[in-house]
Write a protein that holds these residues in place. Structure first.
Motif, short mmCIF file in Angstrom:
data_model
loop_
_atom_site.label_atom_id
_atom_site.label_comp_id
_atom_site.label_asym_id
_atom_site.label_seq_id
_atom_site.Cartn_x
_atom_site.Cartn_y
_atom_site.Cartn_z
N UNK A 128 15.62 9.74 -2.45
CA UNK A 128 15.89 9.66 -1.01
C UNK A 128 16.08 8.21 -0.56
N UNK A 129 15.39 7.29 -1.21
CA UNK A 129 15.57 5.88 -0.81
C UNK A 129 16.48 5.14 -1.79
N UNK A 130 17.20 5.93 -2.60
CA UNK A 130 18.21 5.34 -3.48
C UNK A 130 17.63 4.54 -4.62
N UNK A 141 0.80 -1.23 0.00
CA UNK A 141 0.00 0.00 0.00
C UNK A 141 0.84 1.29 0.00
N UNK A 142 2.12 1.18 0.37
CA UNK A 142 2.96 2.37 0.39
C UNK A 142 4.36 2.05 -0.14
N UNK A 143 5.18 3.11 -0.32
CA UNK A 143 6.58 2.88 -0.71
C UNK A 143 7.54 3.58 0.25
N UNK A 144 7.00 4.57 0.97
CA UNK A 144 7.76 5.30 1.98
C UNK A 144 6.85 5.44 3.19
N UNK A 176 10.06 0.14 5.46
CA UNK A 176 10.21 1.50 4.91
C UNK A 176 10.82 2.43 5.96
N UNK A 177 11.19 3.63 5.49
CA UNK A 177 11.81 4.62 6.37
C UNK A 177 10.90 5.01 7.53
N UNK A 178 11.45 5.00 8.74
CA UNK A 178 10.72 5.51 9.92
C UNK A 178 11.20 6.92 10.25
N UNK A 179 12.48 7.18 9.98
CA UNK A 179 13.04 8.53 10.05
C UNK A 179 13.83 8.75 8.77
N UNK A 180 13.86 9.99 8.32
CA UNK A 180 14.66 10.30 7.13
C UNK A 180 15.26 11.69 7.28
N UNK A 228 19.70 9.95 4.59
CA UNK A 228 19.94 8.86 5.54
C UNK A 228 18.59 8.42 6.07
N UNK A 229 18.36 7.13 6.19
CA UNK A 229 17.11 6.70 6.80
C UNK A 229 17.37 5.76 7.98
N UNK A 230 16.34 5.67 8.85
CA UNK A 230 16.41 4.74 9.98
C UNK A 230 15.11 3.93 10.03
N UNK A 231 15.23 2.66 10.37
CA UNK A 231 14.06 1.77 10.52
C UNK A 231 14.14 1.07 11.87
N UNK A 232 14.71 1.77 12.86
CA UNK A 232 15.17 1.10 14.07
C UNK A 232 14.11 0.89 15.15
N UNK A 233 12.94 1.54 15.05
CA UNK A 233 11.97 1.41 16.14
C UNK A 233 10.94 0.31 15.86
#
Ligand SMILES: NC(=O)c1ccc[n+]([C@@H]2O[C@H](COP(=O)([O-])OP(=O)(O)OC[C@H]3O[C@@H](n4cnc5c(N)ncnc54)[C@H](OP(=O)(O)O)[C@@H]3O)[C@@H](O)[C@H]2O)c1
Length: 322
Positions: free
Chosen positions: A317-319, A171-174, A215-219, A205-210
């Motif tokens: 942004x996501x390369x 349903x999404x890409x980001x 997909x990106x949780x922070x960018x 830079x992206x983070x998916x750490x939480x």
């Protein structure tokens, strides 16, 4: 009166688009598309939809209604392309939620369908209709800050878990980039490109750490414009904070606190002094522009070319290039 259908009676449609259509003197809410007849009926009753049979679960049937003139599409990002093309082929004008689509190919097909069928395709970047943002943008264009050097925006919210549809590849890409980042990219280009040229370089830079989302949780996106001016965008769904925009030029700075979001409020400071503006409903401004375009056959303030460029920057942004 322009009869408008809502595709996707979810959060933003219920909270902002439906009230704006009801308030506007030249529009009326006509019908709704939902996967659930229960949700469609609840929406139809809550917002007093005007069509005799206003509830649909099939898009072609909704579009076959000759009384329908326009649609507001507020569905998950992956659905936008197919729905826009179907609406255009049925001759309905379209106000489309951001981001425009999830690939450049989709954007091109949507643009072709709208051009061939001569329908308006307006992109719902409502933050351009924030009264304070508009006043600032016009004064910046008149030289309030001199040559622009840097734009910075920080806008986050705390998602409760990882279940949001933006976190799902179907349903999404980001995620953070589609929820908040796309608005921030739009504002950065809206403010900077008239004097500083197009974005000529971007990195992220992206983070998916939480939530361990695909997909990106922070960018954190860094941009450079043709003139050499720069921008930073920090968006996240991992933590709550008040939004902040900073714009720096040779003659000073503008700071906007709490202006991002749906409400059209917040505080603006120019070189430390409060800058007064009259808050207005940004969704009404956006709808008004859509109505004017339908009536006058004019181009929307934010059209598909802008929408496509935004998708291109989201992909960078996501390369990914496509
Ligand atoms: N301008 C803004 O500031 C802003 C703010 C929020 C969202 N948006 C945009 O508006 C659009 C909708 O976002 P939203 O936050 O309103 O989402 P939402 O609350 O989840 O609503 C999305 C609606 O789409 C329909 N839908 C159809 N297929 C779906 C699927 N496979 N999965 C989930 N929902 C599906 C759902 O209606 P049924 O379940 O009834 O079929 C749902 O009510 C997105 O493009 C988003 O980026 C814009």
């Amino acid at each position: 009166m322009i009869n408008i259908a809502i595709l996707g009676p979810g959060g933003i449609a219920d909270d902002q688009h439906a009230p704006a259509v009801k308030f506007h003197p030249q529009t009326q809410l006509w019908s709704v598309l939902s996967r659930s007849s229960q949700r469609a009926h609840a929406f139809a009753i809550k917002h007093a939809l005007a069509a005799k049979n206003p509830c649909f679960s099939d898009l072609d049937s909704l579009l076959a209604d000759p009384g329908l003139e326009a649609v507001i599409i507020a569905t998950p990002d992956r659905l936008h392309a197919e729905q826009v093309i179907a609406c255009a082929q049925a001759g309905k004008h379209i106000l489309l939620e951001k981001p425009m689509a999830t690939s450049l190919k989709e954007c091109e097909a949507m643009m072709r369908a709208c051009e061939e069928n001569k329908v308006v395709l307006a992109l719902a970047y409502h933050l351009r209709w924030h009264a304070g943002h508009r006043l600032m943008a016009s004064q910046i264009r008149e030289g309030l800050l001199g040559t622009l050097r840097h734009f910075r925006v920080h806008w986050t919210f705390a998602a409760k878990d990882g279940s949001n549809w933006r976190s799902s590849p179907e349903t999404g890409r980001w995620w953070s980039l589609a929820a908040n980042g796309t608005h921030c990219l739009d504002l950065a280009r809206w403010i900077m490109t008239p004097t500083e040229g197009e974005v000529s370089h971007s990195t992220c830079l992206i983070s998916q750490s939480k939530f361990n989302s695909p997909h990106d949780e922070s960018a954190i996106v860094a941009l450079r414009f043709e003139s050499g001016a720069t921008a930073e965008i920090c968006v996240s769904v991992q933590y709550q904070s008040e939004s902040r925009i900073e714009i720096y030029g040779d003659l000073g700075e503008i700071r906007m606190e709490g202006t991002m979001g749906r409400h059209g409020m917040g505080d603006i400071f120019h070189n430390g002094k409060r800058f007064d503006f009259q808050p207005q409903n940004p969704f009404l401004g956006e709808l008004n522009n859509f109505v004017e375009c339908i009536q006058a056959g004019s181009k929307p303030e934010v059209g598909p070319k802008e929408g496509k460029r935004n998708v291109e920057l989201l992909l960078n942004a996501i390369g990914q290039a496509q």
